[in-house]
Write a protein that holds these residues in place. Structure first.
Motif, PDB file in Angstrom:
ATOM      1  N   ILE A   1       0.850  -1.196   0.000  1.00  0.00           N
ATOM      2  CA  ILE A   1       0.000   0.000   0.000  1.00  0.00           C
ATOM      3  C   ILE A   1       0.887   1.249   0.000  1.00  0.00           C
TER       4      ILE A   1
ATOM      5  N   ILE B   1      -1.546   0.991  -4.784  1.00  0.00           N
ATOM      6  CA  ILE B   1      -0.736  -0.136  -4.327  1.00  0.00           C
ATOM      7  C   ILE B   1       0.299  -0.481  -5.385  1.00  0.00           C
ATOM      8  N   SER B   2       1.292  -1.249  -4.955  1.00  0.00           N
ATOM      9  CA  SER B   2       2.358  -1.644  -5.878  1.00  0.00           C
ATOM     10  C   SER B   2       1.832  -2.513  -7.002  1.00  0.00           C
TER      11      SER B   2
ATOM     12  N   THR C   1       2.395   1.750 -10.712  1.00  0.00           N
ATOM     13  CA  THR C   1       1.550   1.292  -9.611  1.00  0.00           C
ATOM     14  C   THR C   1       0.126   1.192 -10.134  1.00  0.00           C
TER      15      THR C   1
END
Length: 182
Positions: free
Chosen positions: A37, A73-74, A146
């Motif tokens: 996150i 998020i990633s 992302t």
């Protein structure tokens, strides 16, 4: 009392809603941690109506519509896509279908404050929509991509609660409340 600003974000968890019935409460599956996150932006939508008489506003009424959360998020694993978006995963491969239906879930995370303690946040019921994704070729400098997920939350049917927040260090907070938050 000193202001305690939010300075961190971690421990994003999602759990499927198993039951949500008036009279018997809500139950959830075991929370699943979604790593990576980066940011979360929350906004509440309310409708406000004004009623007029004698050429002035006599009264206003406000009602809750929904709460939305945008989570950067990633990335998502294939199993996380299944959990959040309702996609089918077989042998490590996810397939998105026009018939996919996101599951109703509850979400939780915590945010570090300037005093070193955490604010715990839960949105009790809602669904995610499939995110837009960006891809870029490698060049002289890396440009990591992302994704941003959008969650639309609504109140629980059993009690009308849509958001829960708790601050670590609050004197009235039950002793084990935060230990069992996730």
């Amino acid at each position: 009392m000193a202001t305690k600003r939010q300075v961190g974000l971690k421990d994003f968890h999602v759990c499927k809603i198993l039951t949500d019935e008036v009279g018997s409460g809500a139950t959830y599956d075991t929370p699943v941690r979604i790593p990576g996150i980066i940011s979360a932006t929350m906004s509440t939508e309310r409708s406000t109506e004004s009623y007029y008489s004698d050429d002035i506003v006599e009264e206003t009424f406000s009602s809750f519509n929904s709460i939305s959360l945008e989570v950067e998020i990633s990335n998502l694993s294939q199993s996380e896509r299944a959990l959040l978006l309702g996609q089918t995963v077989k042998k490590g491969v996810s397939a998105a279908s026009a018939d996919d239906t996101a599951k109703e879930v509850g979400i939780m995370f915590r945010s570090k404050r300037t005093n070193g303690q955490y604010r715990y946040v839960a949105l009790t019921r809602g669904k995610f929509v499939e995110p837009s994704e960006s891809f870029a070729t490698e060049s002289d400098s890396l440009s990591p991509q992302t994704m941003t997920l959008t969650f639309t939350g609504i109140p629980l049917q059993c009690n009308g609660i849509y958001k829960i927040t708790a601050d670590e260090g609050e004197s009235e907070l039950p002793e084990n409340y935060l230990k069992n938050f996730f």
